[in-house]
Design an enzyme around this catalytic site. Structure first.
Site: not given
Ligand code: SAJ
Length: 412
Positions: A212, A266
């Site tokens: 994870k 996360c």
């Molecule tokens: N973000 C960017 N650029 C991107 C993608 C995301 O700046 O290209 C930013 C988002 O705006 C946000 C942050 O990153 O601020 C995180 O967003 P996210 O959509 O990447 O992830 P989370 O935190 O919503 O969910 C993640 C997921 N993990 C992965 O994709 C590996 C989810 O599957 C997990 O269950 C979750 O963390 C968790 O609970 O750990």
């Protein structure tokens, strides 16, 4: 055989949907939380978070009396722990919520019960959970010390759902199930098979914990790459969005999106669990965290420079949540940027967040005004896009014609 009752400890963004989905399969679920307000809301068939369709599933489960919320743990066959695992000020994992959850349900545990830790955890946390239970219940044999003849099965099954798509992903995603013993993993798989359509992959608790952390660190490092590019492009007068679009046409290149920083509970947190366990080796992971954590400061400076062009700057910050189309403000870079702009007296700061009606108590002392999109656009001379919410993506661009814009999400 299906369990007669499942308890889910912690009714937040993961616990509540998990409880509701299990209840929707006809199994009695007792959701346990420390917040009286949360308990009362759920028992009315309502929800306290924004997640598409969750309200419908919770209402249905509460009306059919399969889901109930309570302040105290009750005897059950399965206990799923879904409480927060934040880090301390010096970026060490804080397992106190898991420990107090364990102490809360240990007294009602009986031989044959299954305990599953879903909270994202540093390597070794599931073994610690066993020890906390053993300390509270010396009459029970826990699997970390009694592999062959344990009374309780304990496993780690990290949640992996994406906020905004939780109900689909809870069912469709593959699950990594790490048992303290292989038998514990099999017991946990039987539970997940009730509602998971994805594959259930069995391993050890330690590997599941690290898996994870690895997934979220992988994403963090990749976002850091995009964020670093955006800083380089700003200095070189290159449009980073165009650059990434072009580079991504290469068949083996897939760069993520730069943004105002990385938020949420996360990705902005979990990589530190790897770093804190092995700071000497986790160099790339640590640097990625630092790159992403430094991004809000760059945005503030860019906005301050834009505001400098006006005698009376009024800055409309569009979005406070940590990402699009959710209400979650935890570790949100957008929130950090708004607060810093207000603190620095850069101008009058107006914040627009269509997914909340008021600032939660923890932020109520914020020095900026929360207002509607219409009002903000009428009053502002600087517009900062901080979150790519649907409402902002649909914005008629001509409304921004007279304003200076800073777009951190590349939607304009
Ligand atoms: N973000 C960017 N650029 C991107 C993608 C995301 O700046 O290209 C930013 C988002 O705006 C946000 C942050 O990153 O601020 C995180 O967003 P996210 O959509 O990447 O992830 P989370 O935190 O919503 O969910 C993640 C997921 N993990 C992965 O994709 C590996 C989810 O599957 C997990 O269950 C979750 O963390 C968790 O609970 O750990």
């Amino acid at each position: 055989m299906n369990p007669t009752q499942v308890s889910v400890i912690g009714l937040g963004y993961i616990g509540l949907p998990t409880a509701a989905v299990i209840a929707s399969r006809g199994i009695k679920v007792c959701g346990v939380d420390v917040s009286r307000e949360t308990i009362e809301t759920i028992n009315k068939g309502e929800i306290h978070i924004v997640e598409p369709d969750l309200d419908i599933v919770v209402r249905g489960a509460v009306m059919t009396e399969t889901l109930r919320a309570s302040l105290t743990a009750e005897p059950s066959d399965v206990f799923i722990v879904a409480v927060p695992t934040p880090f301390t000020e010096d970026r060490q994992p804080d397992l106190s919520y898991i420990e107090s959850a364990a102490r809360g349900f240990a007294s009602v545990l009986k031989k044959g019960d299954l305990v599953i830790l879903e909270s994202t955890s540093p390597v070794g946390a599931t073994e610690k959970l066993c020890q906390w239970i053993a300390d509270a219940r010396p009459d029970l044999k826990l699997p970390h010390a009694h592999a062959g003849d344990a009374d309780i099965a304990v496993a780690h099954c990290p949640e992996r759902v994406l906020p905004g798509y939780v109900l689909q992903e809870l069912v469709a995603n593959d699950r990594i199930i790490g048992g303290i013993t292989p038998h514990c993993a099999e017991r946990a798989r039987d539970l997940y098979k009730i509602f998971v359509k994805g594959e259930c992959l069995l391993t050890t608790a330690r590997t599941a914990e690290m898996a994870k952390l690895t997934e979220n660190a992988f994403r963090d490092v990749n976002i850091a790459f995009a964020n670093e590019l955006s800083l380089i492009c700003d200095d070189s007068d290159i449009d980073v969005w165009e650059l990434i679009r072009l580079a991504n046409l290469h068949p083996r290149v897939n760069i993520l999106n730069p943004g105002p920083g990385v938020g949420g509970h996360c990705i902005a947190v979990d990589p530190w669990f790897i770093v804190s366990s092995n700071p000497e080796k986790a160099r790339l992971i640590q640097t990625a965290r630092e790159v992403n954590d430094s991004k809000p400061v760059h945005v503030v400076e860019k906005v301050a420079a834009a505001a400098d062009q006006f005698k009376e700057p009024v800055i409309a910050c569009l979005g406070l949540a940590f990402k699009a189309d959710i209400d979650d403000l935890r570790e949100s870079p957008a929130m950090e940027i708004c607060r810093e702009l207000a603190r620095r007296d850069t101008g009058q700061v107006l914040a627009v967040e269509p997914n909340i009606s008021a600032l939660p108590e923890a932020y109520s002392a914020a020095e900026f005004e929360l207002t509607s999109l219409d009002d903000a656009l009428k009053r502002a001379n600087v517009v900062v896009i901080l979150v790519d919410h649907a409402e902002f993506r649909a914005l008629d661009r001509s409304r921004l014609d007279q304003m200076v814009t800073v777009d951190t999400r590349g939607i304009l």
